[in-house]
Design a protein around this motif. Structure first.
Motif, PDB file in Angstrom:
ATOM      1  N   SER A   1     -11.550 -20.242   6.204  1.00 42.28           N
ATOM      2  CA  SER A   1     -11.884 -19.956   4.813  1.00 42.28           C
ATOM      3  C   SER A   1     -11.756 -18.451   4.621  1.00 42.28           C
ATOM      4  O   SER A   1     -12.150 -17.674   5.493  1.00 42.28           O
ATOM      5  CB  SER A   1     -13.318 -20.435   4.504  1.00 42.28           C
ATOM      6  OG  SER A   1     -13.647 -20.179   3.153  1.00 42.28           O
ATOM      7  N   TRP A   2     -11.200 -18.039   3.489  1.00 44.74           N
ATOM      8  CA  TRP A   2     -10.872 -16.626   3.277  1.00 44.74           C
ATOM      9  C   TRP A   2     -11.433 -16.218   1.924  1.00 44.74           C
ATOM     10  O   TRP A   2     -11.166 -16.879   0.918  1.00 44.74           O
ATOM     11  CB  TRP A   2      -9.352 -16.465   3.316  1.00 44.74           C
ATOM     12  CG  TRP A   2      -8.828 -15.085   3.542  1.00 44.74           C
ATOM     13  CD1 TRP A   2      -9.456 -13.915   3.278  1.00 44.74           C
ATOM     14  CD2 TRP A   2      -7.539 -14.743   4.074  1.00 44.74           C
ATOM     15  NE1 TRP A   2      -8.641 -12.863   3.625  1.00 44.74           N
ATOM     16  CE2 TRP A   2      -7.460 -13.340   4.112  1.00 44.74           C
ATOM     17  CE3 TRP A   2      -6.444 -15.478   4.530  1.00 44.74           C
ATOM     18  CZ2 TRP A   2      -6.330 -12.669   4.583  1.00 44.74           C
ATOM     19  CZ3 TRP A   2      -5.320 -14.815   4.992  1.00 44.74           C
ATOM     20  CH2 TRP A   2      -5.261 -13.420   5.026  1.00 44.74           C
ATOM     21  N   ALA A   3     -12.202 -15.149   1.886  1.00 46.31           N
ATOM     22  CA  ALA A   3     -12.773 -14.672   0.622  1.00 46.31           C
ATOM     23  C   ALA A   3     -12.815 -13.156   0.645  1.00 46.31           C
ATOM     24  O   ALA A   3     -12.661 -12.525   1.691  1.00 46.31           O
ATOM     25  CB  ALA A   3     -14.183 -15.222   0.428  1.00 46.31           C
ATOM     26  N   THR A   4     -13.034 -12.570  -0.537  1.00 48.34           N
ATOM     27  CA  THR A   4     -13.167 -11.121  -0.585  1.00 48.34           C
ATOM     28  C   THR A   4     -14.479 -10.722   0.103  1.00 48.34           C
ATOM     29  O   THR A   4     -15.389 -11.532   0.255  1.00 48.34           O
ATOM     30  CB  THR A   4     -13.189 -10.617  -2.034  1.00 48.34           C
ATOM     31  OG1 THR A   4     -14.187 -11.358  -2.721  1.00 48.34           O
ATOM     32  CG2 THR A   4     -11.860 -10.831  -2.718  1.00 48.34           C
ATOM     33  N   GLY A   5     -14.567  -9.451   0.496  1.00 47.51           N
ATOM     34  CA  GLY A   5     -15.790  -8.975   1.127  1.00 47.51           C
ATOM     35  C   GLY A   5     -15.486  -8.054   2.286  1.00 47.51           C
ATOM     36  O   GLY A   5     -14.338  -7.938   2.715  1.00 47.51           O
ATOM     37  N   GLY A   6     -16.531  -7.387   2.782  1.00 44.71           N
ATOM     38  CA  GLY A   6     -16.363  -6.480   3.905  1.00 44.71           C
ATOM     39  C   GLY A   6     -15.718  -5.175   3.468  1.00 44.71           C
ATOM     40  O   GLY A   6     -16.028  -4.629   2.400  1.00 44.71           O
ATOM     41  N   LEU A   7     -14.798  -4.707   4.295  1.00 45.59           N
ATOM     42  CA  LEU A   7     -14.140  -3.421   4.054  1.00 45.59           C
ATOM     43  C   LEU A   7     -13.476  -3.420   2.666  1.00 45.59           C
ATOM     44  O   LEU A   7     -12.729  -4.325   2.337  1.00 45.59           O
ATOM     45  CB  LEU A   7     -13.077  -3.228   5.142  1.00 45.59           C
ATOM     46  CG  LEU A   7     -12.460  -1.842   5.329  1.00 45.59           C
ATOM     47  CD1 LEU A   7     -13.497  -0.884   5.909  1.00 45.59           C
ATOM     48  CD2 LEU A   7     -11.249  -1.934   6.254  1.00 45.59           C
ATOM     49  N   PRO A   8     -13.743  -2.373   1.844  1.00 45.55           N
ATOM     50  CA  PRO A   8     -13.140  -2.329   0.505  1.00 45.55           C
ATOM     51  C   PRO A   8     -11.618  -2.261   0.581  1.00 45.55           C
ATOM     52  O   PRO A   8     -11.053  -1.781   1.566  1.00 45.55           O
ATOM     53  CB  PRO A   8     -13.707  -1.040  -0.103  1.00 45.55           C
ATOM     54  CG  PRO A   8     -14.898  -0.704   0.716  1.00 45.55           C
ATOM     55  CD  PRO A   8     -14.637  -1.237   2.093  1.00 45.55           C
ATOM     56  N   GLU A   9     -10.980  -2.737  -0.493  1.00 42.05           N
ATOM     57  CA  GLU A   9      -9.520  -2.816  -0.499  1.00 42.05           C
ATOM     58  C   GLU A   9      -8.881  -1.428  -0.362  1.00 42.05           C
ATOM     59  O   GLU A   9      -7.865  -1.274   0.308  1.00 42.05           O
ATOM     60  CB  GLU A   9      -9.055  -3.498  -1.790  1.00 42.05           C
ATOM     61  CG  GLU A   9      -7.609  -3.932  -1.698  1.00 42.05           C
ATOM     62  CD  GLU A   9      -7.176  -4.830  -2.842  1.00 42.05           C
ATOM     63  OE1 GLU A   9      -8.053  -5.460  -3.469  1.00 42.05           O
ATOM     64  OE2 GLU A   9      -5.960  -4.884  -3.097  1.00 42.05           O
ATOM     65  N   ASP A  10      -9.524  -0.406  -0.980  1.00 36.96           N
ATOM     66  CA  ASP A  10      -8.918   0.935  -0.912  1.00 36.96           C
ATOM     67  C   ASP A  10      -9.023   1.539   0.488  1.00 36.96           C
ATOM     68  O   ASP A  10      -8.414   2.560   0.775  1.00 36.96           O
ATOM     69  CB  ASP A  10      -9.522   1.860  -1.981  1.00 36.96           C
ATOM     70  CG  ASP A  10     -11.036   1.993  -1.859  1.00 36.96           C
ATOM     71  OD1 ASP A  10     -11.574   1.578  -0.799  1.00 36.96           O
ATOM     72  OD2 ASP A  10     -11.683   2.484  -2.797  1.00 36.96           O
ATOM     73  N   GLN A  11      -9.825   0.880   1.359  1.00 39.25           N
ATOM     74  CA  GLN A  11      -9.848   1.328   2.755  1.00 39.25           C
ATOM     75  C   GLN A  11      -9.021   0.387   3.637  1.00 39.25           C
ATOM     76  O   GLN A  11      -9.166   0.362   4.858  1.00 39.25           O
ATOM     77  CB  GLN A  11     -11.289   1.379   3.263  1.00 39.25           C
ATOM     78  CG  GLN A  11     -12.123   2.474   2.584  1.00 39.25           C
ATOM     79  CD  GLN A  11     -13.583   2.431   3.008  1.00 39.25           C
ATOM     80  OE1 GLN A  11     -13.890   2.237   4.187  1.00 39.25           O
ATOM     81  NE2 GLN A  11     -14.481   2.576   2.053  1.00 39.25           N
ATOM     82  N   GLY A  12      -8.215  -0.436   3.019  1.00 38.49           N
ATOM     83  CA  GLY A  12      -7.332  -1.329   3.774  1.00 38.49           C
ATOM     84  C   GLY A  12      -7.853  -2.748   3.904  1.00 38.49           C
ATOM     85  O   GLY A  12      -7.167  -3.613   4.458  1.00 38.49           O
TER      86      GLY A  12
END
Lengths: 194, 437
Positions: free
Chosen positions: B346-357
């Motif tokens: 299962s894959w969802a947003t979260g964790g390291l922000p997108e602007d940090q990769g």
């Protein structure tokens, strides 16, 4: 069954593996792993086993003992007598159980069914912590790899168990599994659930 | 330095629990089982707390002391299915459920009670509680099978709704993938049947934004299919794995290439313990020689990557090489993950922000009993998406296999970070990733 047998004349071996080799103090509890028995019924224990460690160690002989008396789907003899299962082809360590089965002939179409019977027997009889792998003994079946893959697909195993016809055949093979060897006078070998 | 924290251990099914899924619009969770029921759970989220100051990587996740959501069983629905209910999926509206069963049919379920407004399903964020409208003892509403879809010849193994709910897909051991168009009045019309897999089709996953359907099979292939503007539904790419698994190496040593530091907790939960290592040495299970079954699929939230999990326990990443409907995918990663089959992703947003990769959090569950949370990130060195395990739980369902993991993904964003899981022993659990204690 009206269809021709895959192997009309299998070699039948006398059971050489004496039931007495089973470690007696553990047999009572081992029998309680039968699906029909209540595995948590402490009062059914032979002796004061409450003090025993909760987790029972199981060795390859005990696994063999669970499998040896399963009846072949084609012949009224046990898998031990056909040498489809052999004590030397079973490995146990930690939570791992690995069973190699040896079909009587390399094109035996019954191999999947036999493998399924072994899996169901162990599913019902072993504590749930065991992860069981079943393999055709290398070089003994023409479709060895395909059969191996099918036998280890849990979804297909579950679906097979919901197929009434297939389950009936498996139950037929397993009806004798509780004999654990032969009725050779060893009282300990009689299934307590009978 | 995250860890996986148990939030709820819900009343178990009486047999294997195969799948679990969060409702996309309401505070509900559904699970299904070999016991031929599905269950609906309701949850109440704690009042939102001020977000922690972003001082370290830990702050991507709540503190273990943060108030926990509470879960409660609402319904146990005895289905009309005659065999295992293998798969369950909410329509994007959150109002309709589809079930796929080993009896070969697909059930479409709706609440019988037409309700106006959502006030009785308050999240709890305003302090409200769930007040059942009918049924005594907090049983909530009744669920009714409004349609049964027939057509498959053998076990249906997966059902999935397209991103806007306009299409439903189902697949089966009969090797086929069906696409159904959702029409008014609970009417479903089969608009495509694809028969190109050589064996059971194990799992389906729709692209999160487009009408692209991925199917995974026992035949070791993943098929990507779409509604060709010049014709009918067709397969535009057949993916077949090529990469050998890269070994999973974790160590406490800090590394600049790792976005989130590794902790002792992760190593304890992920690496084999002494007993497992000893068993592995004593009993060497020969790997299956045939190409591996693909058990699980998960799209990245942006739809540019697809993850797949296989019989050998590894996770593969397939990356899209463009933005056209039929842009091709390419295998870009294969990492070792589980010591037995990887049954669910299962894959969802979260964790390291997108602007940090960061590219979201991938959860995986397997036959080895583990749940692993992976930070997906684009490596500054390689420019490719990489997976780093950041949290794990061994024996997540006791001695049982983990059959399913599913993040909570709601259109209002509430409940993000909650993960549900289903086990072979019938248990259903809820977890969250927290900053380590």
């Amino acid at each position: 069954m009206s269809r021709a047998l895959d192997n009309e004349n299998p070699t039948i071996f006398a059971p050489t593996h004496a039931t007495s080799s089973r470690r007696q103090p553990k047999s009572a509890r081992a029998l309680l792993w039968d699906s029909e028995a209540d595995m948590f019924q402490e009062s059914d224990m032979e002796d004061g086993s409450e003090s025993e460690e909760e987790r029972e160690e199981i060795d390859s002989e005990e696994v063999f003992d669970l499998l040896r008396s399963i009846t072949d789907p084609e012949h009224p003899v046990s898998l031990e007598q056909l040498r489809v299962v052999n004590p030397d082809d079973i490995r146990v360590a930690g939570n791992r159980v690995l069973v190699y089965l040896t079909p009587t002939i390399p094109h035996c179409s019954m191999s999947t069914l036999i493998g399924l019977s072994l899996r169901v027997r162990l599913l019902r009889a072993l504590p749930p912590r065991f992860r069981v792998d079943i393999r055709i003994k290398p070089g003994t079946h023409q479709s060895e790899h395909a059969v191996n893959k099918q036998l280890n697909d849990k979804e297909r195993v579950q679906a097979a168990l919901e197929n009434k016809h297939l389950l009936q055949v498996v139950e037929g093979c397993l009806a004798t599994a509780g004999q654990r060897g032969v009725g050779d006078g060893n009282v300990g070998a009689a299934p307590i659930t009978a | 330095m995250p860890a996986l924290q148990l939030i709820a251990d819900l009343p178990p099914h009486s047999a294997t629990a195969w799948a679990v899924t969060f409702n996309p619009t309401r505070p509900l969770l559904a699970s299904c089982s070999t016991d031929m029921t599905f269950r609906i759970f309701h949850y109440i989220l704690p009042s939102p707390s001020p977000s922690p100051s972003p001082s370290s990587s830990s702050s991507f996740f709540p503190s273990p002391d943060a108030p926990k959501p509470t879960f409660q069983l609402l319904n146990t629905v005895k289905t009309e299915h005659k065999r295992t209910v293998r798969s369950i999926a909410w329509a994007p509206s959150g109002r309709t459920l589809a079930t796929g069963s080993f009896d070969s049919t697909v059930g479409i379920w709706e609440e019988t009670d037409g309700d106006e407004g959502d006030d009785e399903m308050d999240d709890g964020q305003g302090g409200g509680i769930y007040r059942p409208r009918n049924g005594a003892g907090g049983n909530g509403k009744e669920w009714e099978c409004v349609t049964a879809l027939e057509g498959h010849e053998s076990e249906c193994k997966s059902v999935a709704w397209s991103h806007d709910g306009g299409l439903l897909a189902s697949c089966s051991r009969d090797k086929s993938v069906w696409v159904w168009e959702v029409q008014p009045d609970d009417d479903f019309e089969c608009i495509a049947v694809m028969m190109e897999h050589g064996q059971d089709v194990k799992h389906l996953a729709w692209h999160p934004k487009e009408e692209i359907l991925a199917s995974a099979s026992y035949d070791s292939h993943i098929h990507l299919q779409f509604d060709d503007p010049d014709g009918d539904w067709c397969i535009f790419q057949k993916l077949h794995p090529k990469f050998p698994p890269a070994p999973l190496t974790i160590s406490l040593e800090s590394s600049s290439s790792r976005p989130i530091p590794v902790t002792r907790n992760l190593i304890d939960n992920l690496a084999p313990n002494d007993e497992e290592r000893e068993a592995e040495e004593k009993v060497v299970v020969p790997p299956l020689e045939e190409d591996e079954t693909v058990w699980s699929l998960a799209w990245s939230p942006d739809g540019q990557m697809l993850a797949s999990g296989g019989d050998l326990g590894g996770i593969r990443i397939w990356t899209r090489k463009g933005h056209n409907p039929d842009s091709l995918f390419e295998e870009t990663l294969h990492t070792s993950a589980h010591s037995r089959s990887c049954f669910s992703l299962s894959w969802a947003t979260g964790g390291l922000p997108e602007d940090q990769g960061g590219r979201g959090l991938l959860a995986s569950g397997g036959g080895d009993g583990k749940i692993v949370i992976w930070q997906v990130y684009v490596s500054p060195q390689s420019g490719k998406a990489e997976l780093q395990p950041i949290a794990a739980m061994r024996d997540a369902h006791g001695v049982s296999d983990v059959n399913c993991v599913a993040w909570c993904v709601r259109e209002d964003g509430k409940g993000a970070g909650l993960l549900s899981s289903a086990g072979d022993d019938g248990s259903v659990k809820v977890w969250r990733v927290v900053a380590d204690v």
